[in-house]
Scaffold this active site. Structure first.
Site, short mmCIF file in Angstrom:
data_model
loop_
_atom_site.label_atom_id
_atom_site.label_comp_id
_atom_site.label_asym_id
_atom_site.label_seq_id
_atom_site.Cartn_x
_atom_site.Cartn_y
_atom_site.Cartn_z
N HIS A 1 0.84 -1.20 0.00
CA HIS A 1 0.00 0.00 0.00
C HIS A 1 0.88 1.25 0.00
CE1 HIS A 1 -2.92 2.99 1.65
NE2 HIS A 1 -3.73 2.31 0.86
N SER B 1 -7.11 -15.10 -3.25
CA SER B 1 -7.54 -13.74 -3.55
C SER B 1 -8.95 -13.68 -4.11
CB SER B 1 -6.56 -13.12 -4.55
OG SER B 1 -6.97 -11.83 -4.93
#
Length: 462
Positions: free
Chosen positions: A177, A380
């Site tokens: 991030h 995912s």
């Protein structure tokens, strides 16, 4: 013949929104240029002082009309919300609307009572206890709090790592991030960016190389549990093994697990490696507004209790300890998290995970069948595919794009019907974009086995 799409529960007036972008109505007539549109929108939402001749009832009616129009716009946009990791199944929170008449502030440490009576710390501790159990740490061994989101949690945990290991270098992957790199600048920390594999997972060979170069300094490692774009999960066990192989003992490194996206996905998967405090990690964080679907940005941070004394300070006038990044803290968000965790429970969340994984696999299967380059990591719910060639298409479906790739994050609000409508729109538009031209090569971005260009299509379709 175009396929029939059942009406999505987010749609307005019982109809799905049009995907004919050129003919869609907009708030401002098309003949007005963008500068004039921007100016008109600013005027529409400018704060205006009440007029003397305007009654309170008239004023309230005007404001209610504006908010209702905005609500309709939000409902419409939620119908096409596919690219950003937010769960928009939020209607059950309307039962908490009565609490909006109170100004609830959880200032200070959640485990310390305050003279300020309007707080929700009992709810907050209930939420923290639940996550501590989920991530495998005893109640008397952990400390944590409900944050304003993932960035605040990262700010707090990297600060803990730096205070514990003052000369430590921050190691984080290039697909972490963006807040991690901002935090390194804010704290003036040395930061080593680790390359990633085609999956988006941290390349531990590069980590090993950089650890050995800096062997005389401690290591603060950010392990991402669900990268922002590819949804990759860094291999925590391999990271720990790499540290050991490079000669780092447990007191020479600090590991934070940034699980903002997948912190409520991976724990419910069977036969996959788990991130847990049973392993030598220092902290874990997760977002509450992503998979859980809280209607305001929030999150949870859990760390080992022994570390919090490094930054905690007693503040007399709030009758509590200053151990959090923010001073005043949202007292509503812990209640919202407590509420939804009680509604869903362990089994409900497990069902949400199973459904999202199933829908993500379905989307990937359909993209592959259509000959569109795409990938989906094992743990995912993020499906990556070739970037659409039309900015209006991207805006309409609110897709996130990086370079030549885009993605869909299959959150609990994303139904098969939404995906069918998206796929029909994508395939139809793609025929216009490319015509008889060849599909772009994405082998470098997502691996040869996920690329549908003519050079790699044989391997992709098998």
């Amino acid at each position: 013949m175009a396929p029939h799409f059942p009406v999505n529960k987010f749609s307005t007036n019982g109809q799905l929104p049009s995907s004919d972008y050129d003919r869609q109505a907009v708030m401002i007539p098309n003949q007005i240029d963008m500068g004039e549109k921007s100016h008109q929108l600013e005027e529409d939402f400018a704060l205006v002082e009440p007029k003397d001749e305007e009654s309170a009832v008239e004023r309230l009616h005007h404001l209610t009309k504006k908010v209702t129009e905005f609500q309709d716009n939000l409902r419409e946009r939620a119908t096409n919300h596919l690219g950003y990791p937010g769960n928009h199944n939020c209607s059950h929170y309307l039962g908490l609307s009565r609490l909006l008449q109170f100004n609830i502030n959880n200032a200070g440490d959640p485990f310390k009572e305050s003279d300020h009576g309007l707080h929700s710390k009992k709810f907050e501790v209930g939420v923290l206890d639940w996550f501590a159990q989920l991530w495998g740490i005893d109640k008397d061994q952990y400390w944590g709090y409900v944050t304003n989101g993932g960035t605040e949690a990262n700010l707090h945990t990297i600060l803990l790592g730096r205070e514990l290991l003052p000369n430590g270098i921050l190691y984080t992957s290039e697909e972490s991030h963006y807040s991690l790199f901002k935090i390194a600048r804010m704290y003036r920390m040395d930061c080593e960016t680790i390359t990633t594999l085609a999956t988006g997972e941290m390349d531990c060979n590069d980590l090993r190389h950089k650890l050995l170069i800096n062997k005389d300094r401690r290591a603060i490692i950010n392990v991402t549990i669900g990268t922002t774009f590819k949804g990759a999960v860094d291999d925590l066990d391999l990271v720990v093994q790499t540290l050991t192989d490079c000669g780092f003992s447990d007191n020479q490194f600090y590991i934070h697990c940034d699980a903002a996206i997948s912190g409520l996905v991976v724990p419910f998967l069977k036969q996959v490696p788990k991130f847990t405090f049973k392993k030598p990690i220092g902290s874990v964080s997760v977002s509450g507004h992503k998979f859980l679907g809280c209607p305001m940005p929030c999150g949870v941070l859990i760390t080992r209790r022994k570390y919090i004394k490094l930054i905690s300070r007693n503040i007399e006038y709030i009758a509590s300890c200053d151990s959090t990044i923010a001073g005043s803290r949202n007292g509503h968000s812990p209640i919202f998290m407590w509420y939804v965790l009680n509604i869903k429970g362990w089994k409900g969340l497990e069902q949400d995970v199973e459904r999202c994984l199933k829908n993500a696999r379905y989307l990937r299967h359909r993209l592959k069948k259509a000959g569109i380059s795409s990938m989906l990591n094992e743990m995912s719910i993020t499906v990556v595919f070739e970037r659409p060639q039309d900015n209006e298409f991207v805006r309409h479906w609110q897709l996130q794009c990086v370079g030549s790739m885009a993605h869909v994050v299959v959150m609990p609000h994303v139904t098969v019907e939404m995906l069918e409508h998206f796929l029909y729109d994508l395939i139809r538009k793609r025929n216009i974009w490319y015509g008889k031209l060849q599909s772009p090569c994405l082998a470098e971005d997502m691996g040869v086995c996920n690329c549908a260009c003519p050079d790699h299509a044989c391997k992709y379709m098998n």
